[in-house]
Design an enzyme around this catalytic site. Sequence first.
Site, mmCIF file in Angstrom:
data_model
loop_
_atom_site.group_PDB
_atom_site.id
_atom_site.type_symbol
_atom_site.label_atom_id
_atom_site.label_comp_id
_atom_site.label_asym_id
_atom_site.label_seq_id
_atom_site.Cartn_x
_atom_site.Cartn_y
_atom_site.Cartn_z
ATOM 1 N N HIS A 39 -21.590 -24.423 -22.733
ATOM 2 C CA HIS A 39 -21.162 -25.110 -21.503
ATOM 3 C C HIS A 39 -22.094 -24.735 -20.353
ATOM 4 C CE1 HIS A 39 -16.749 -26.417 -22.365
ATOM 5 N NE2 HIS A 39 -17.552 -26.671 -23.374
ATOM 6 N N TYR A 45 -10.489 -25.097 -13.765
ATOM 7 C CA TYR A 45 -9.625 -24.081 -13.168
ATOM 8 C C TYR A 45 -8.997 -24.720 -11.940
ATOM 9 C CZ TYR A 45 -12.019 -20.398 -15.901
ATOM 10 O OH TYR A 45 -12.519 -19.616 -16.910
ATOM 11 N N PRO A 98 -6.866 -12.608 -17.149
ATOM 12 C CA PRO A 98 -7.766 -13.495 -17.887
ATOM 13 C C PRO A 98 -8.590 -14.459 -17.029
ATOM 14 C CG PRO A 98 -5.471 -14.107 -18.232
ATOM 15 C CD PRO A 98 -5.455 -12.823 -17.494
ATOM 16 N N LYS A 110 -13.156 -12.451 -18.681
ATOM 17 C CA LYS A 110 -14.024 -11.279 -18.760
ATOM 18 C C LYS A 110 -13.612 -10.232 -19.796
ATOM 19 C CE LYS A 110 -17.174 -12.405 -15.952
ATOM 20 N NZ LYS A 110 -17.657 -13.474 -16.821
ATOM 21 N N TYR A 138 -19.642 -15.410 -13.269
ATOM 22 C CA TYR A 138 -18.969 -16.099 -14.369
ATOM 23 C C TYR A 138 -19.800 -16.052 -15.655
ATOM 24 C CZ TYR A 138 -16.050 -19.505 -16.778
ATOM 25 O OH TYR A 138 -15.209 -20.112 -17.688
HETATM 26 P P1 FAD Z 1 -8.061 -5.614 -29.168
HETATM 27 O O1 FAD Z 1 -8.524 -6.985 -29.444
HETATM 28 O O2 FAD Z 1 -6.728 -5.430 -28.550
HETATM 29 O O3 FAD Z 1 -8.128 -4.812 -30.539
HETATM 30 C C1 FAD Z 1 -7.543 -3.547 -30.682
HETATM 31 C C2 FAD Z 1 -7.189 -3.321 -32.129
HETATM 32 O O4 FAD Z 1 -6.682 -1.993 -32.257
HETATM 33 C C3 FAD Z 1 -6.085 -4.240 -32.622
HETATM 34 O O5 FAD Z 1 -6.482 -4.897 -33.817
HETATM 35 C C4 FAD Z 1 -4.888 -3.332 -32.835
HETATM 36 O O6 FAD Z 1 -4.083 -3.720 -33.930
HETATM 37 C C5 FAD Z 1 -5.564 -1.995 -33.102
HETATM 38 N N1 FAD Z 1 -4.708 -0.859 -32.776
HETATM 39 C C6 FAD Z 1 -3.911 -0.697 -31.695
HETATM 40 N N2 FAD Z 1 -3.277 0.471 -31.738
HETATM 41 C C7 FAD Z 1 -3.676 1.089 -32.866
HETATM 42 C C8 FAD Z 1 -3.372 2.320 -33.459
HETATM 43 N N3 FAD Z 1 -2.495 3.167 -32.897
HETATM 44 N N4 FAD Z 1 -3.959 2.635 -34.629
HETATM 45 C C9 FAD Z 1 -4.837 1.785 -35.204
HETATM 46 N N5 FAD Z 1 -5.174 0.603 -34.686
HETATM 47 C C10 FAD Z 1 -4.600 0.253 -33.538
HETATM 48 N N6 FAD Z 1 -9.548 -12.288 -22.586
HETATM 49 C C11 FAD Z 1 -10.224 -13.315 -22.123
HETATM 50 O O7 FAD Z 1 -11.394 -13.131 -21.778
HETATM 51 N N7 FAD Z 1 -9.610 -14.557 -22.048
HETATM 52 C C12 FAD Z 1 -8.319 -14.768 -22.477
HETATM 53 O O8 FAD Z 1 -7.807 -15.862 -22.433
HETATM 54 C C13 FAD Z 1 -7.588 -13.695 -22.950
HETATM 55 N N8 FAD Z 1 -6.303 -13.840 -23.368
HETATM 56 C C14 FAD Z 1 -5.616 -12.732 -23.809
HETATM 57 C C15 FAD Z 1 -4.288 -12.856 -24.224
HETATM 58 C C16 FAD Z 1 -3.575 -11.726 -24.666
HETATM 59 C C17 FAD Z 1 -2.135 -11.874 -25.099
HETATM 60 C C18 FAD Z 1 -4.221 -10.465 -24.706
HETATM 61 C C19 FAD Z 1 -3.467 -9.227 -25.175
HETATM 62 C C20 FAD Z 1 -5.546 -10.363 -24.299
HETATM 63 C C21 FAD Z 1 -6.255 -11.487 -23.851
HETATM 64 N N9 FAD Z 1 -7.590 -11.402 -23.445
HETATM 65 C C22 FAD Z 1 -8.262 -12.457 -22.988
HETATM 66 C C23 FAD Z 1 -8.312 -10.183 -23.483
HETATM 67 C C24 FAD Z 1 -9.166 -10.084 -24.741
HETATM 68 O O9 FAD Z 1 -8.525 -10.677 -25.808
HETATM 69 C C25 FAD Z 1 -9.400 -8.612 -24.960
HETATM 70 O O10 FAD Z 1 -10.155 -8.133 -23.846
HETATM 71 C C26 FAD Z 1 -10.119 -8.283 -26.254
HETATM 72 O O11 FAD Z 1 -9.288 -8.557 -27.358
HETATM 73 C C27 FAD Z 1 -10.519 -6.809 -26.266
HETATM 74 O O12 FAD Z 1 -10.951 -6.445 -27.538
HETATM 75 P P2 FAD Z 1 -10.684 -4.981 -28.081
HETATM 76 O O13 FAD Z 1 -11.342 -4.958 -29.412
HETATM 77 O O14 FAD Z 1 -11.058 -3.997 -27.043
HETATM 78 O O15 FAD Z 1 -9.096 -4.847 -28.219
HETATM 79 C C1 DHB Z 2 -9.880 -19.236 -21.758
HETATM 80 C C2 DHB Z 2 -9.241 -18.175 -21.214
HETATM 81 C C3 DHB Z 2 -9.612 -17.735 -19.968
HETATM 82 O O1 DHB Z 2 -9.024 -16.676 -19.423
HETATM 83 C C4 DHB Z 2 -10.595 -18.358 -19.251
HETATM 84 O O2 DHB Z 2 -10.904 -17.916 -18.025
HETATM 85 C C5 DHB Z 2 -11.231 -19.408 -19.817
HETATM 86 C C6 DHB Z 2 -10.863 -19.858 -21.076
HETATM 87 C C7 DHB Z 2 -9.475 -19.712 -23.104
HETATM 88 O O3 DHB Z 2 -8.595 -19.115 -23.713
HETATM 89 O O4 DHB Z 2 -10.033 -20.691 -23.575
#
Ligand code: FAD
Ligand code: DHB
Length: 389
Positions: A72, A200, A292, A296, A384
């Site tokens: 995009h 947005y 979100p 980021k 962004y």
């Molecule tokens: P995670 O993806 O959370 O991975 C952590 C892993 O550790 C998981 O698989 C979990 O099962 C495991 N774990 C946890 N505790 C333990 C334990 N005690 N022992 C062993 N394993 C464990 N970001 C965006 O940019 N846009 C979005 O739209 C967006 N939507 C989101 C919606 C939700 C509901 C959530 C929770 C987050 C969202 N985020 C979004 C944020 C983004 O998804 C996260 O920043 C990203 O997943 C971070 O990756 P990570 O690997 O650090 O953590």
């Molecule tokens: C999406 C989520 C976001 O937080 C954003 O800023 C843009 C896109 C998404 O889930 O597609």
Amino acid sequence: MRTQVAIIGSGPAGLLLGQLLTNAGIDNIILDRVSKDYILGRVRAGVLEEGMVDMLDRAGAGERMHREGLPHDGFSLAFDGRDHRIDLFGLTGRRVMVYGQTELTHDLMDKREASGGSSVYEATNVMPHDFDGAGPYVTYEKDGVTHRIDCDFIAGCDGYHGVSRKSVPESALRTYERIYPFGWLGILAEVPPVSHELIYANHPRGFALCSMRSHTRSRYYIQCALDEKIEDWSDDRFYDELRRRLPAEHAENMVTGPSFEKSIAPLRSFVAEPMRFGKLFLVGDAAHIVPPTGAKGLNLAASDVYYLFDGLLGYYADKSLAGIDAYSERALKRVWRAVRFSWSMTTMLHRFPDTGEFGQKIQETELDYLVSSKAASTALAENYVGLPY
Ligand code: FAD
Ligand code: DHB
């Protein structure tokens, strides 16, 4: 059991770090408390910065993303009934990639399996030990048996609710937090997106975001109260509310269809400092959460991995501690910039309890300035698409 780096968490941060280490010949084991299918069932982020795209390529897991992802060049800010394009590519020479976190996680899991990496899913009671001493190790239980992994380092990639950050003595940790008084209600539906770029929207009824996963799959969000119940939101009610918050041209063109995922996410900003405690490193959501708005969260996990991998590579290749010693400071500098940006996008676009008519006017004026000033648009665009690593 012995490995060089024990990784707790098989989300994007753990999988990306694990793959880069494996590719560099550095032994690692990933532990996760849930199953592979459970992880792949989570619908989360959708917008990748070029830094994240490069990291996936470095990991050797970018092939499908380049084939199926949607580059995009811009997005829209909608307010006061109108739509204004932010020309990301024209302003910064950079673009973003729309590709779901679920797909990216799938690709990294496939790559790990193909390269013989070791992962233990459904590992319970995972616990890091002695990371302040000379002999760190991790214990976990699987099928009723307790296992111990001795290692050089532990990477805590286990998200906000994980065990890694909680294992650090409270006195060694400084935390910063802001909880926002609303959430995002999101749906996924097999319908063509209302626009070919993201929208947005700021509206007196609350924020809305039109995103996508492909040309045929839409991801839509609306700001909602924290006590809303999913059961009260039929698809029709969701689409009606979304349409009300969009400029008329989009509302009229929206194709609707049954959702196959619907969830509410709370919004919070959170940072834990530092991100290193002896031989334990916090990576991604384990150390920080952003709302979100601005997409980021996932991208920050990638930059943390970049800095940590750089440090570990320096240690194993050259016996240098410089990169490891610099990890927390380098990562936090970028983290705080994204925390600031996500907070400012959230503040500018959402309806707060005290926004009122005055606040609405201020938001619209700020947005109007943003889209009409090249300097202001460039500042938005450069944040962004992602600040440099
Ligand atoms: P995670 O993806 O959370 O991975 C952590 C892993 O550790 C998981 O698989 C979990 O099962 C495991 N774990 C946890 N505790 C333990 C334990 N005690 N022992 C062993 N394993 C464990 N970001 C965006 O940019 N846009 C979005 O739209 C967006 N939507 C989101 C919606 C939700 C509901 C959530 C929770 C987050 C969202 N985020 C979004 C944020 C983004 O998804 C996260 O920043 C990203 O997943 C971070 O990756 P990570 O690997 O650090 O953590
Ligand atoms: C999406 C989520 C976001 O937080 C954003 O800023 C843009 C896109 C998404 O889930 O597609």
